[in-house]
Design a protein around this motif. Sequence first.
Motif, PDB file in Angstrom:
ATOM      1  N   VAL A 115      37.519  42.674  41.093  1.00  0.00           N
ATOM      2  CA  VAL A 115      36.879  43.854  40.514  1.00  0.00           C
ATOM      3  C   VAL A 115      37.402  44.016  39.095  1.00  0.00           C
ATOM      4  N   CYS A 116      36.500  44.018  38.113  1.00  0.00           N
ATOM      5  CA  CYS A 116      36.928  44.165  36.725  1.00  0.00           C
ATOM      6  C   CYS A 116      37.419  45.588  36.482  1.00  0.00           C
ATOM      7  N   THR A 117      38.660  45.699  36.007  1.00  0.00           N
ATOM      8  CA  THR A 117      39.244  47.008  35.684  1.00  0.00           C
ATOM      9  C   THR A 117      39.868  46.972  34.294  1.00  0.00           C
ATOM     10  N   HIS A 118      39.287  46.181  33.410  1.00  0.00           N
ATOM     11  CA  HIS A 118      39.895  45.885  32.111  1.00  0.00           C
ATOM     12  C   HIS A 118      39.618  47.019  31.120  1.00  0.00           C
ATOM     13  N   ALA A 119      40.472  48.033  31.122  1.00  0.00           N
ATOM     14  CA  ALA A 119      40.252  49.228  30.307  1.00  0.00           C
ATOM     15  C   ALA A 119      40.249  48.943  28.818  1.00  0.00           C
ATOM     16  N   ARG A 120      41.134  48.072  28.353  1.00  0.00           N
ATOM     17  CA  ARG A 120      41.196  47.775  26.922  1.00  0.00           C
ATOM     18  C   ARG A 120      39.938  47.070  26.430  1.00  0.00           C
ATOM     19  N   ARG A 121      39.216  46.439  27.330  1.00  0.00           N
ATOM     20  CA  ARG A 121      37.963  45.770  26.952  1.00  0.00           C
ATOM     21  C   ARG A 121      36.797  46.759  26.996  1.00  0.00           C
ATOM     22  N   ASN A 122      36.784  47.584  28.041  1.00  0.00           N
ATOM     23  CA  ASN A 122      35.743  48.591  28.173  1.00  0.00           C
ATOM     24  C   ASN A 122      36.256  49.685  29.106  1.00  0.00           C
ATOM     25  N   ALA A 123      36.274  50.917  28.622  1.00  0.00           N
ATOM     26  CA  ALA A 123      36.830  52.025  29.394  1.00  0.00           C
ATOM     27  C   ALA A 123      36.095  52.230  30.712  1.00  0.00           C
ATOM     28  N   CYS A 124      34.785  51.967  30.728  1.00  0.00           N
ATOM     29  CA  CYS A 124      34.012  52.163  31.953  1.00  0.00           C
ATOM     30  C   CYS A 124      34.466  51.223  33.070  1.00  0.00           C
ATOM     31  N   CYS A 125      34.919  50.040  32.696  1.00  0.00           N
ATOM     32  CA  CYS A 125      35.362  49.077  33.700  1.00  0.00           C
ATOM     33  C   CYS A 125      36.548  49.633  34.484  1.00  0.00           C
ATOM     34  N   ALA A 126      37.433  50.353  33.802  1.00  0.00           N
ATOM     35  CA  ALA A 126      38.578  50.959  34.480  1.00  0.00           C
ATOM     36  C   ALA A 126      38.168  52.233  35.204  1.00  0.00           C
ATOM     37  N   ARG A 127      37.398  53.074  34.531  1.00  0.00           N
ATOM     38  CA  ARG A 127      37.041  54.372  35.116  1.00  0.00           C
ATOM     39  C   ARG A 127      36.260  54.195  36.410  1.00  0.00           C
ATOM     40  N   ILE A 128      35.334  53.242  36.429  1.00  0.00           N
ATOM     41  CA  ILE A 128      34.521  53.019  37.629  1.00  0.00           C
ATOM     42  C   ILE A 128      35.153  51.976  38.533  1.00  0.00           C
ATOM     43  N   GLY A 129      35.775  50.958  37.931  1.00  0.00           N
ATOM     44  CA  GLY A 129      36.284  49.839  38.717  1.00  0.00           C
ATOM     45  C   GLY A 129      37.537  50.141  39.506  1.00  0.00           C
ATOM     46  N   LEU A 130      38.454  50.940  38.952  1.00  0.00           N
ATOM     47  CA  LEU A 130      39.730  51.201  39.632  1.00  0.00           C
ATOM     48  C   LEU A 130      39.541  51.826  41.020  1.00  0.00           C
ATOM     49  N   PRO A 131      38.730  52.876  41.165  1.00  0.00           N
ATOM     50  CA  PRO A 131      38.547  53.431  42.517  1.00  0.00           C
ATOM     51  C   PRO A 131      37.903  52.438  43.475  1.00  0.00           C
ATOM     52  N   ILE A 132      36.987  51.612  42.964  1.00  0.00           N
ATOM     53  CA  ILE A 132      36.344  50.619  43.824  1.00  0.00           C
ATOM     54  C   ILE A 132      37.353  49.577  44.281  1.00  0.00           C
ATOM     55  N   ALA A 133      38.196  49.110  43.364  1.00  0.00           N
ATOM     56  CA  ALA A 133      39.213  48.121  43.726  1.00  0.00           C
ATOM     57  C   ALA A 133      40.167  48.692  44.772  1.00  0.00           C
ATOM     58  N   ARG A 134      40.543  49.952  44.596  1.00  0.00           N
ATOM     59  CA  ARG A 134      41.476  50.572  45.540  1.00  0.00           C
ATOM     60  C   ARG A 134      40.866  50.684  46.938  1.00  0.00           C
ATOM     61  N   VAL A 135      39.635  51.187  47.015  1.00  0.00           N
ATOM     62  CA  VAL A 135      38.978  51.361  48.311  1.00  0.00           C
ATOM     63  C   VAL A 135      38.696  50.004  48.954  1.00  0.00           C
ATOM     64  N   LEU A 136      38.225  49.053  48.156  1.00  0.00           N
ATOM     65  CA  LEU A 136      37.934  47.724  48.694  1.00  0.00           C
ATOM     66  C   LEU A 136      39.218  47.052  49.169  1.00  0.00           C
ATOM     67  N   GLY A 137      40.320  47.280  48.427  1.00  0.00           N
ATOM     68  CA  GLY A 137      41.596  46.714  48.832  1.00  0.00           C
ATOM     69  C   GLY A 137      42.096  47.296  50.139  1.00  0.00           C
ATOM     70  N   GLU A 138      41.814  48.565  50.375  1.00  0.00           N
ATOM     71  CA  GLU A 138      42.199  49.190  51.645  1.00  0.00           C
ATOM     72  C   GLU A 138      41.347  48.656  52.787  1.00  0.00           C
ATOM     73  N   THR A 139      40.097  48.335  52.489  1.00  0.00           N
ATOM     74  CA  THR A 139      39.181  47.814  53.508  1.00  0.00           C
ATOM     75  C   THR A 139      39.483  46.358  53.844  1.00  0.00           C
ATOM     76  N   LEU A 140      39.846  45.591  52.802  1.00  0.00           N
ATOM     77  CA  LEU A 140      40.116  44.152  52.966  1.00  0.00           C
ATOM     78  C   LEU A 140      41.495  43.832  52.382  1.00  0.00           C
ATOM     79  N   PRO A 141      42.546  44.264  53.034  1.00  0.00           N
ATOM     80  CA  PRO A 141      43.890  44.066  52.478  1.00  0.00           C
ATOM     81  C   PRO A 141      44.218  42.606  52.232  1.00  0.00           C
ATOM     82  N   GLY A 142      44.782  42.349  51.034  1.00  0.00           N
ATOM     83  CA  GLY A 142      45.192  41.000  50.681  1.00  0.00           C
ATOM     84  C   GLY A 142      44.098  40.132  50.124  1.00  0.00           C
ATOM     85  N   ARG A 143      42.862  40.619  50.078  1.00  0.00           N
ATOM     86  CA  ARG A 143      41.743  39.797  49.639  1.00  0.00           C
ATOM     87  C   ARG A 143      41.167  40.260  48.302  1.00  0.00           C
ATOM     88  N   VAL A 144      41.673  41.377  47.784  1.00  0.00           N
ATOM     89  CA  VAL A 144      41.065  42.012  46.617  1.00  0.00           C
ATOM     90  C   VAL A 144      42.039  42.032  45.447  1.00  0.00           C
TER      91      VAL A 144
END
Length: 284
Positions: A115-144
Amino acid sequence: MPTLASATVAARFWLLVEHAGPWASHLPECELPSEVHELIARAADLGVRAQLIRRPGRRSAVRGPVRILVADTTAEVPWVAEGRFEDPRDLDLGSLLRGVVPASCILVKEPVFLVCTHARRNACCARIGLPIARVLGETLPGRVWETTHVGGDRYAANLVCLPHGLYYGSMSQAAAIAAANAYRHGEIVLDRFRGRAGIPEPSQAAEHFVRAHTGDLSVGGVAVESTRSDGDVTEAIVRHEDVRFRVVVERTVFAPCGMACADTIMTYRLAALEHIQCGTPVLT
């Protein structure tokens, strides 16, 4: 906004290096060990796409050998492998280019999700991507993994599924979970699907339209066998099981504001699709 046929074309081979951060706007500007910079530079010279990765959630320094993942997304049987290196320069990228798992790496049996969370490249990637990465990581631990820029900031949040290099854009948490679960079962979700990395955009579009027509969502169920382009128009022969289709796609402009503007997006429209065996058009 259309997402089809927008996956990164120059991304057949992948190099993923674990680094908790911080991440600068571009990889050469990141504070990394010199040997990691050397590996990334060598990868760039060889046409291997390099990404930094880190686990979702709290940042913590990564100590010990450097964890590295490599992938070949367009091999006959795509694969991803993982290894740990005291000196990352020991990684044999030549083996990767030959489609061989490098020494000191082992095949990863489960899919890997970026999941792209590269804030320095684009703020939206972090603002939208971080919660998705966190939730997906909880759903699929170790795979995200959170990752640096994957291409297509306008499609944030972006999700990449390895080893096949499937790209999704404009993702919500629910959409990301659905796409990840589908991939784990060998399928694609066409909604918000950007395409498969490492193949030309017209081929991505042709595959998309055949999937939409046949309803085949299996990852390997549809494949382009040949293409011929003339300007913005591409004719492709696409295989679906024992059937072949002639597909004609045309590159066109999508303007979000309804007129020609700086934010126009190149996309593809279906010009023709026909069953080759009988030659009868099924959609024109």
